[in-house]
Design an enzyme around this catalytic site. Structure first.
Site, PDB file in Angstrom:
ATOM      1  N   GLN A  96       0.819  -1.210   0.000  1.00  7.84           N
ATOM      2  CA  GLN A  96       0.000   0.000   0.000  1.00  7.84           C
ATOM      3  C   GLN A  96       0.855   1.263   0.000  1.00  7.84           C
ATOM      4  O   GLN A  96       2.059   1.227   0.258  1.00  7.84           O
ATOM      5  CB  GLN A  96      -0.912   0.001   1.221  1.00  7.84           C
ATOM      6  CG  GLN A  96      -0.174  -0.077   2.544  1.00  7.84           C
ATOM      7  CD  GLN A  96      -1.111  -0.322   3.706  1.00  7.84           C
ATOM      8  OE1 GLN A  96      -1.386   0.603   4.477  1.00  7.84           O
ATOM      9  NE2 GLN A  96      -1.617  -1.547   3.841  1.00  7.84           N
ATOM     10  N   HIS A  98       0.193   5.780   0.982  1.00  9.12           N
ATOM     11  CA  HIS A  98      -0.697   6.768   1.576  1.00  9.12           C
ATOM     12  C   HIS A  98      -0.501   8.106   0.874  1.00  9.12           C
ATOM     13  O   HIS A  98       0.613   8.441   0.454  1.00  9.12           O
ATOM     14  CB  HIS A  98      -0.408   6.921   3.069  1.00  9.12           C
ATOM     15  CG  HIS A  98      -0.429   5.628   3.818  1.00  9.12           C
ATOM     16  ND1 HIS A  98      -1.539   4.813   3.856  1.00  9.12           N
ATOM     17  CD2 HIS A  98       0.532   4.999   4.542  1.00  9.12           C
ATOM     18  CE1 HIS A  98      -1.263   3.744   4.596  1.00  9.12           C
ATOM     19  NE2 HIS A  98      -0.018   3.831   5.010  1.00  9.12           N
ATOM     20  N   GLU A 133       3.592   7.235   8.780  1.00  5.80           N
ATOM     21  CA  GLU A 133       3.636   6.269   9.880  1.00  5.80           C
ATOM     22  C   GLU A 133       5.060   5.801  10.149  1.00  5.80           C
ATOM     23  O   GLU A 133       5.928   5.862   9.285  1.00  5.80           O
ATOM     24  CB  GLU A 133       2.720   5.079   9.600  1.00  5.80           C
ATOM     25  CG  GLU A 133       3.067   4.290   8.362  1.00  5.80           C
ATOM     26  CD  GLU A 133       2.001   3.255   8.010  1.00  5.80           C
ATOM     27  OE1 GLU A 133       0.800   3.594   8.038  1.00  5.80           O
ATOM     28  OE2 GLU A 133       2.366   2.116   7.691  1.00  5.80           O
ATOM     29  N   HIS A 262       4.806   0.143   0.570  1.00  6.25           N
ATOM     30  CA  HIS A 262       5.343  -0.639   1.677  1.00  6.25           C
ATOM     31  C   HIS A 262       4.359  -1.745   2.071  1.00  6.25           C
ATOM     32  O   HIS A 262       3.173  -1.690   1.745  1.00  6.25           O
ATOM     33  CB  HIS A 262       5.618   0.251   2.892  1.00  6.25           C
ATOM     34  CG  HIS A 262       4.392   0.930   3.445  1.00  6.25           C
ATOM     35  ND1 HIS A 262       3.881   2.082   2.897  1.00  6.25           N
ATOM     36  CD2 HIS A 262       3.572   0.623   4.484  1.00  6.25           C
ATOM     37  CE1 HIS A 262       2.816   2.465   3.564  1.00  6.25           C
ATOM     38  NE2 HIS A 262       2.593   1.587   4.540  1.00  6.25           N
ATOM     39  N   ARG A 281      -4.164   0.712  -2.224  1.00  2.00           N
ATOM     40  CA  ARG A 281      -3.547  -0.612  -2.238  1.00  2.00           C
ATOM     41  C   ARG A 281      -2.969  -0.939  -3.610  1.00  2.00           C
ATOM     42  O   ARG A 281      -3.550  -0.615  -4.637  1.00  2.00           O
ATOM     43  CB  ARG A 281      -4.558  -1.670  -1.806  1.00  2.00           C
ATOM     44  CG  ARG A 281      -4.990  -1.488  -0.359  1.00  2.00           C
ATOM     45  CD  ARG A 281      -6.061  -2.477   0.079  1.00  2.00           C
ATOM     46  NE  ARG A 281      -6.356  -2.296   1.495  1.00  2.00           N
ATOM     47  CZ  ARG A 281      -7.220  -1.404   1.963  1.00  2.00           C
ATOM     48  NH1 ARG A 281      -7.889  -0.643   1.116  1.00  2.00           N
ATOM     49  NH2 ARG A 281      -7.420  -1.286   3.263  1.00  2.00           N
TER      50      ARG A 281
END
Length: 401
Positions: A96, A98, A133, A262, A281
Site C-alpha cells: 500500500q 498513503h 507512519e 510498503h 492498495r
C-alpha cells in the site's frame, strides 16, 4: 493521567501469539493483529474518571483545549492527531501507499462530489488527512519499503530466469529511473489477470528455488515466495520485487512518508501514525485496487529504505521524523535511577513494552501514580507534568505542535 483500556483488532493477518505473549495472557487461537491506543473513532481507548469507562474520543470532544492544549488544537483541530498501536503481523499485510495532505483533500472532495458512499468497498479516501507512519521493531521484523534502484530490481527479476519477466528487466535497465519504475508497475498491475497469475506462479516457484540456493538475495526471494503462497497469482507479488526487502532488529524503525509503497510481512512492533484511514492498495489483498489513482499517488523514487535508529537526548531515545502530528521516543529505565520528567506541553500516550514502569503526576500523592506492565498504557493530557521511573522499557508518543 489516565490508564487506557484498549481494543485489540482481530484482522486475519495478525499473529495468534505475539500480543498475548507481550500482555502475559493466554492466546485465544484467533489472530490478534493490532492493539489501538488513542482516540480513533473506529476503536477509541477508554478511560475512567470516576463515572465508568468512557471513550477517550468523547472526553477530548467535551474539552479539546484542556485535553490537547491550545497549540495542538490550532494545528490539528479538536482531535488527537496520532494513533499508537501494537502491530503483530503473522502473515503479510497488503502492499500500500498513503497520500499527502493535498492529495487526500483532493481525493476526498472528488469522491464526495461523485457520491461515493463513505463505507463503499471501492472508496479510496475516508478523510482529508495524510497518513505518515513509523514502525519500530520489538522483535525481528520483516517488511518491504520503497523502490530499489531499477538496476537492482532488474537483477532480482533476472535472477529468477523466467521468460515472462524479461520485458520488465529490459525496461528497468533502459531508464530513466522514475519512468522505468512507473512503466513496470503500471504493466504489472494492468496485465490480464489470468496471464499475470501464471507469471506470478512461475516467478514464485523460481524464487523458492533461489532462496534455497543461498546468496545475497536469498532472504528476499524467500519473502517473495511466501507472498505468493499467501496471495496466489496476485500481481502484488511482482510489484513487491521492485521494493527493498527490510529486516529490522529490535529497536530499529522505518518511517513511511506519503507515496512510499510498503508492506509489513512478519513480526511485532510499535506503530505510530497520523490519525487517518487513507490507504491506496497495490496488491496482496482481496480488497479494491484502484490502479489509476494509485499511480497518481505513488512516488516513483528509488533510494535507501532509511532504517532509523534512535538518537539519545538526555536519556530519551528519539526517533526523528519530518512530521508534527507525532514523535516516538523510548526510555530504557533502570532501577534506582532518578525519575525522568516528561515535558508537559502537548498530549502524550505512554506504552510499557517490558518490565515495570511507574508514571507519577507531579504534585500528587500515590493516587497520582500508575504502574504499567507490558502492554499497558496511559494518556497524559497537555499541561500535566509526569515523571517516569522503574525497571523497564517505555515508549512515548507525543504531538510536536
Amino acid at each position: 493521567m489516565d490508564r487506557l483500556v484498549n481494543t485489540v483488532r482481530p484482522y486475519a493477518w495478525g499473529s495468534t501469539t505475539a500480543i498475548p505473549k507481550l500482555l502475559g495472557t493466554e492466546p485465544t487461537g484467533e489472530p490478534q493483529a493490532e492493539m489501538w491506543m488513542g482516540a480513533h473513532p473506529g476503536a477509541p481507548s477508554r478511560i475512567d474518571r470516576g463515572a465508568g469507562l468512557v471513550p477517550l474520543s468523547e472526553v477530548i470532544a467535551a474539552a479539546p483545549e484542556a485535553e490537547l492544549g491550545a497549540a495542538s488544537v490550532r494545528a490539528f483541530g479538536p482531535r488527537l492527531p496520532f494513533l499508537l498501536k501494537l502491530l503483530a503481523a503473522g502473515s503479510p499485510l497488503s502492499l500500500q501507499v498513503h497520500p499527502d495532505l493535498a492529495q487526500a483533500a483532493e481525493g476526498f472532495a472528488d469522491e464526495e462530489r461523485r457520491g461515493v458512499l463513505l463505507d463503499a468497498g471501492h472508496r479510496n479516501y475516508k478523510d482529508t488527512q495524510h497518513k505518515p507512519e513509523l514502525i519500530c521493531a520489538l522483535t525481528p521484523f520483516e517488511g518491504l519499503c520503497g523502490f530499489r534502484h531499477p538496476a537492482q530490481a532488474a537483477d532480482i527479476l533476472e535472477g529468477l530466469d523466467v521468460d515472462d519477466l524479461k520485458p520488465y528487466v529490459d525496461i528497468l535497465r533502459a531508464g530513466p529511473e522514475d519512468a522505468a519504475l512507473r512503466e513496470v508497475l503500471t504493466a504489472v498491475l494492468s496485465a490480464e489477470p489470468a496471464a499475470m497469475a501464471e507469471t506470478v506462479e512461475r516467478a514464485a516457484a523460481a524464487a523458492d528455488e533461489r532462496s534455497a540456493e543461498g546468496g545475497p538475495h536469498a532472504a528476499a526471494y524467500a519473502a517473495y515466495a511466501s507472498l505468493a503462497h499467501h496471495y496466489p497469482g496476485d500481481p502484488g507479488v511482482l510489484a513487491a520485487m521492485l521494493l527493498h526487502h527490510v529486516q529490522l532488529q529490535p529497536g530499529e524503525a522505518l518511517f513511511l512518508g506519503a507515496g512510499i509503497p510498503h508492506a509489513y510481512l512478519d513480526g511485532l512492533g510499535v506503530e505510530l501514525m497520523a490519525n487517518s484511514d487513507n490507504v491506496l492498495r497495490c496488491g496482496l489483498t482481496p480488497k479494491h485496487v484502484d490502479v489509476p489513482e494509485l499511480l497518481r499517488i505513488v512516488r516513483f523514487e528509488a533510494g535507501d529504505p532509511g532504517v532509523l535508529r534512535p538518537e539519545a537526548v538526555d536519556g530519551e531515545e528519539i526517533y526523528e521524523t519530518p512530521v508534527d502530528e507525532f514523535r516516538l521516543s523510548r526510555f530504557v529505565l533502570a532501577p534506582g535511577a532518578a525519575p525522568r520528567p516528561l515535558e508537559p506541553g502537548t498530549p502524550q500516550v505512554l506504552l510499557c513494552t517490558a518490565g515495570t514502569v511507574e508514571a507519577h503526576t507531579a504534585g500528587t500523592t500515590d493516587g497520582g501514580t500508575l504502574t504499567l506492565a507490558p502492554g499497558e498504557s496511559a494518556f497524559v493530557p497537555a499541561g500535566e507534568q509526569v515523571t517516569v521511573s522503574g525497571d523497564g522499557t517505555l515508549f512515548r508518543a507525543k504531538v510536536m505542535a
